[in-house]
Design a protein around this motif. Structure first.
Motif, PDB file in Angstrom:
ATOM      1  N   ASN A 128      51.752  39.547  25.203  1.00 19.46           N
ATOM      2  CA  ASN A 128      50.485  40.196  24.827  1.00 19.46           C
ATOM      3  C   ASN A 128      49.388  39.193  24.479  1.00 19.46           C
ATOM      4  O   ASN A 128      48.270  39.280  24.999  1.00 19.46           O
ATOM      5  CB  ASN A 128      50.718  41.164  23.669  1.00 19.46           C
ATOM      6  N   PRO A 129      49.648  38.222  23.584  1.00 21.96           N
ATOM      7  CA  PRO A 129      48.568  37.288  23.231  1.00 21.96           C
ATOM      8  C   PRO A 129      48.086  36.428  24.392  1.00 21.96           C
ATOM      9  O   PRO A 129      46.877  36.219  24.544  1.00 21.96           O
ATOM     10  CB  PRO A 129      49.200  36.423  22.128  1.00 21.96           C
ATOM     11  N   ILE A 130      49.009  35.913  25.216  1.00 19.03           N
ATOM     12  CA  ILE A 130      48.573  35.002  26.267  1.00 19.03           C
ATOM     13  C   ILE A 130      47.797  35.756  27.353  1.00 19.03           C
ATOM     14  O   ILE A 130      46.851  35.219  27.941  1.00 19.03           O
ATOM     15  CB  ILE A 130      49.766  34.213  26.871  1.00 19.03           C
ATOM     16  N   ILE A 131      48.158  37.008  27.615  1.00 15.88           N
ATOM     17  CA  ILE A 131      47.364  37.801  28.555  1.00 15.88           C
ATOM     18  C   ILE A 131      45.976  38.041  27.987  1.00 15.88           C
ATOM     19  O   ILE A 131      44.964  37.935  28.692  1.00 15.88           O
ATOM     20  CB  ILE A 131      48.071  39.138  28.872  1.00 15.88           C
ATOM     21  N   ALA A 132      45.904  38.344  26.684  1.00 15.75           N
ATOM     22  CA  ALA A 132      44.601  38.557  26.050  1.00 15.75           C
ATOM     23  C   ALA A 132      43.760  37.288  26.077  1.00 15.75           C
ATOM     24  O   ALA A 132      42.551  37.330  26.357  1.00 15.75           O
ATOM     25  CB  ALA A 132      44.796  39.028  24.612  1.00 15.75           C
ATOM     26  N   ILE A 133      44.377  36.148  25.801  1.00 20.19           N
ATOM     27  CA  ILE A 133      43.656  34.875  25.802  1.00 20.19           C
ATOM     28  C   ILE A 133      43.131  34.561  27.202  1.00 20.19           C
ATOM     29  O   ILE A 133      41.947  34.241  27.394  1.00 20.19           O
ATOM     30  CB  ILE A 133      44.561  33.736  25.296  1.00 20.19           C
ATOM     31  N   LEU A 138      38.797  33.856  30.795  1.00 15.04           N
ATOM     32  CA  LEU A 138      38.405  33.826  32.199  1.00 15.04           C
ATOM     33  C   LEU A 138      37.303  34.838  32.488  1.00 15.04           C
ATOM     34  O   LEU A 138      36.442  34.589  33.351  1.00 15.04           O
ATOM     35  CB  LEU A 138      39.625  34.082  33.081  1.00 15.04           C
ATOM     36  N   ALA A 139      37.304  35.966  31.784  1.00 19.01           N
ATOM     37  CA  ALA A 139      36.213  36.925  31.969  1.00 19.01           C
ATOM     38  C   ALA A 139      34.886  36.300  31.562  1.00 19.01           C
ATOM     39  O   ALA A 139      33.856  36.498  32.233  1.00 19.01           O
ATOM     40  CB  ALA A 139      36.477  38.185  31.148  1.00 19.01           C
ATOM     41  N   LEU A 156      41.973  42.003  35.578  1.00 16.30           N
ATOM     42  CA  LEU A 156      43.160  42.318  36.371  1.00 16.30           C
ATOM     43  C   LEU A 156      43.773  41.061  36.982  1.00 16.30           C
ATOM     44  O   LEU A 156      44.993  40.881  36.984  1.00 16.30           O
ATOM     45  CB  LEU A 156      42.815  43.321  37.474  1.00 16.30           C
ATOM     46  N   MET A 157      42.924  40.175  37.510  1.00 17.27           N
ATOM     47  CA  MET A 157      43.434  38.939  38.119  1.00 17.27           C
ATOM     48  C   MET A 157      44.066  38.031  37.074  1.00 17.27           C
ATOM     49  O   MET A 157      45.126  37.445  37.302  1.00 17.27           O
ATOM     50  CB  MET A 157      42.303  38.212  38.857  1.00 17.27           C
ATOM     51  N   ALA A 158      43.424  37.906  35.909  1.00 14.75           N
ATOM     52  CA  ALA A 158      43.982  37.055  34.851  1.00 14.75           C
ATOM     53  C   ALA A 158      45.293  37.615  34.340  1.00 14.75           C
ATOM     54  O   ALA A 158      46.263  36.873  34.122  1.00 14.75           O
ATOM     55  CB  ALA A 158      42.975  36.932  33.707  1.00 14.75           C
ATOM     56  N   VAL A 196      44.055  41.240  45.726  1.00 11.63           N
ATOM     57  CA  VAL A 196      43.501  40.142  44.923  1.00 11.63           C
ATOM     58  C   VAL A 196      44.352  39.864  43.674  1.00 11.63           C
ATOM     59  O   VAL A 196      44.647  38.693  43.377  1.00 11.63           O
ATOM     60  CB  VAL A 196      42.033  40.433  44.555  1.00 11.63           C
ATOM     61  N   PRO A 197      44.772  40.906  42.900  1.00 10.60           N
ATOM     62  CA  PRO A 197      45.676  40.608  41.781  1.00 10.60           C
ATOM     63  C   PRO A 197      46.957  39.898  42.207  1.00 10.60           C
ATOM     64  O   PRO A 197      47.457  39.029  41.498  1.00 10.60           O
ATOM     65  CB  PRO A 197      45.972  41.993  41.195  1.00 10.60           C
ATOM     66  N   LEU A 198      47.476  40.237  43.392  1.00 11.28           N
ATOM     67  CA  LEU A 198      48.697  39.569  43.870  1.00 11.28           C
ATOM     68  C   LEU A 198      48.448  38.107  44.215  1.00 11.28           C
ATOM     69  O   LEU A 198      49.314  37.260  44.004  1.00 11.28           O
ATOM     70  CB  LEU A 198      49.267  40.310  45.084  1.00 11.28           C
ATOM     71  N   VAL A 199      47.282  37.803  44.765  1.00 13.00           N
ATOM     72  CA  VAL A 199      46.940  36.407  45.025  1.00 13.00           C
ATOM     73  C   VAL A 199      46.950  35.623  43.719  1.00 13.00           C
ATOM     74  O   VAL A 199      47.521  34.528  43.620  1.00 13.00           O
ATOM     75  CB  VAL A 199      45.555  36.300  45.704  1.00 13.00           C
ATOM     76  N   SER A 200      46.328  36.195  42.706  1.00 15.60           N
ATOM     77  CA  SER A 200      46.296  35.540  41.399  1.00 15.60           C
ATOM     78  C   SER A 200      47.701  35.427  40.814  1.00 15.60           C
ATOM     79  O   SER A 200      48.074  34.395  40.247  1.00 15.60           O
ATOM     80  CB  SER A 200      45.389  36.331  40.454  1.00 15.60           C
TER      81      SER A 200
END
Length: 433
Positions: A128-133, A138-139, A156-158, A196-200
């Motif tokens: 949870n934290p690393i996705i939020a960070i 990146l946004a 979504l990409m991050a 695009v999310p899969l590329v990321s």
């Protein structure tokens, strides 16, 4: 990510190709950020749990040392939450894997609280934290460099890149975001929306794999033949594991309210750290940390544990997850849930030796993960990932059906932000923008 948010424009071949460039960059950066957090936490962990005890001539697995380290960790995390700018973001008990980006000023304190918890042995994962960070940082960056890329797509990409890095494969991100995409209105091919999310996710996965070689796989006895008894065993074990997870979800709000009745965040996490230290002293080192390496250790050395010992590990880790998630520590619930599921499967195999270990462990992991995440795809994926055996896949596809019926109307392992009252005038929330 809510289905009520503005819909993304329908992708074209040209837009997919152009967006692949920032997607790769975002995926690589997401993987690097996860690796940096993991490495920093591991460095502190070695100092606290290996170098310092060696210098003092003490046994790091002794109950009193575990209790002291977890209590000090609770104090340190509490100070970060209470005193640092941003107050380490929102309470992790209120956040899902993918949510609204936070203010950039919140991220340093969130990273500090996350690293301290991971290094100190708190029973939470980094997800949870690393996705939020990653999503928040990146946004903000892409908003300046690539203004044409919608913020929602950047998130979504991050998130995809981070999930791919966390699980070591972009398949995990595809499964998670299939549910999100399905919830969004509008036409168009599913794979156009996932492209695009899969590329990321692939870029993040390859980055993390090159740096750290993450893996959920556990060495287990060979499994080469599916029987009806194995399917029945998986149905029972998966349902039991789901029931355990739902029981935890049922009592989670009470645990959360109890700890949040404390006025100051530093006292709340100090109390949580003390409770985790006492639990660790009872359950031993195997019940500490996020549980990934401990899960492999438990299953591989299962012959060293008696049935009562395995039962104790399940109970202690389950309570530790409730305490860690309910007392203000920053971290995710998926990794410790996977450990608990593996422990349930190991216990089931010890009680009924005729049940193959891969079947028992996979079913336990699937059931507990489903109860915590409410995502059938990711539950099946992780259940197969721990065994690395495709024969397990059709078994879990059947076993997930009754467990899904169990979770459909059951309590969610999540606290509504509206139910969270500020714990002090300085706040432990550090909310989103």
């Amino acid at each position: 990510m809510s289905a009520a948010e503005p819909e993304l424009p329908q992708p074209t071949v040209r837009s997919l190709v152009l967006l692949s460039i920032p997607a790769v960059v975002i995926g690589v950066v997401s993987g690097l950020a996860l690796w940096a957090v993991d490495e920093l936490a591991a460095l502190i962990e070695r100092g606290v749990w290996t170098s310092l005890p060696a210098a003092l001539g003490v046994d790091p697995s002794s109950g009193w040392w575990i209790a002291i380290v977890l209590t000090v960790t609770g104090l340190a995390v509490g100070l970060a939450v209470q005193l640092l700018p941003g107050h380490a973001g929102p309470d992790s008990a209120t956040t899902e894997l993918v949510s609204t980006p936070l203010r950039v000023g919140v991220l340093p304190s969130l990273a500090v609280a996350t690293v301290l918890g991971l290094a100190g042995g708190v029973s939470l994962g980094p997800e949870n934290p690393i996705i939020a960070i990653n999503a928040s940082l990146l946004a903000a960056l892409v908003g300046r460099l690539w203004k044409a890329v919608p913020t929602r797509l950047v998130v979504l990409m991050a998130a995809s890149g981070t999930i791919g890095a966390l699980f070591g494969t972009p398949v995990a991100a595809a499964l998670v975001f299939t549910g999100i995409v399905a919830a969004v209105r509008g036409g168009g091919a599913l794979w156009d929306k996932l492209f695009v999310p899969l590329v990321s996710a692939a870029a993040g996965s390859l980055t993390m794999t090159a740096l750290a070689h993450p893996s959920f796989a556990i060495p287990m006895p060979a499994y080469t033949h599916v029987t009806g008894w194995d399917v029945l065993s998986a149905l029972i074990i998966g349902s039991v594991a789901t029931g355990i997870g739902l029981l935890a979800a049922l009592v989670f709000p009470a645990v959360h309210r109890t700890f949040h009745a404390v006025r100051f965040p530093v006292l709340m996490t100090l109390a949580g750290g003390l409770a985790l230290g006492l639990l660790g002293a009872i359950g031993g080192p195997i019940t500490l940390f996020k549980g990934l390496s401990q899960m492999s250790q438990l299953v591989q050395n299962r012959a060293d544990y008696t049935v009562p010992a395995l039962l104790l590990i399940v109970v202690v880790k389950l309570i530790a997850l409730l305490v860690a998630a309910g007392s203000g520590f920053r971290g995710g619930r998926v990794f410790p849930a996977v450990f608990i599921g593996a422990a349930v499967g190991t216990l089931a195999s010890a009680l009924v030796p005729a049940v193959p270990v891969p079947v028992a462990v996979a079913a336990g992991v699937m059931g507990m993960t489903l109860a915590v995440t409410r995502d059938g795809w990711i539950a099946i994926f992780i259940g197969v990932a721990v065994t690395q055996n495709l024969l397990i896949l059709p078994i879990l596809c059947l076993a997930v059906l009754p467990t899904w019926l169990m979770v459909t109307k059951a309590p969610v392992f999540l606290i509504s932000p509206a139910a969270l009252k500020p714990t002090s005038p300085r706040g432990a929330g550090g909310a989103a923008r």
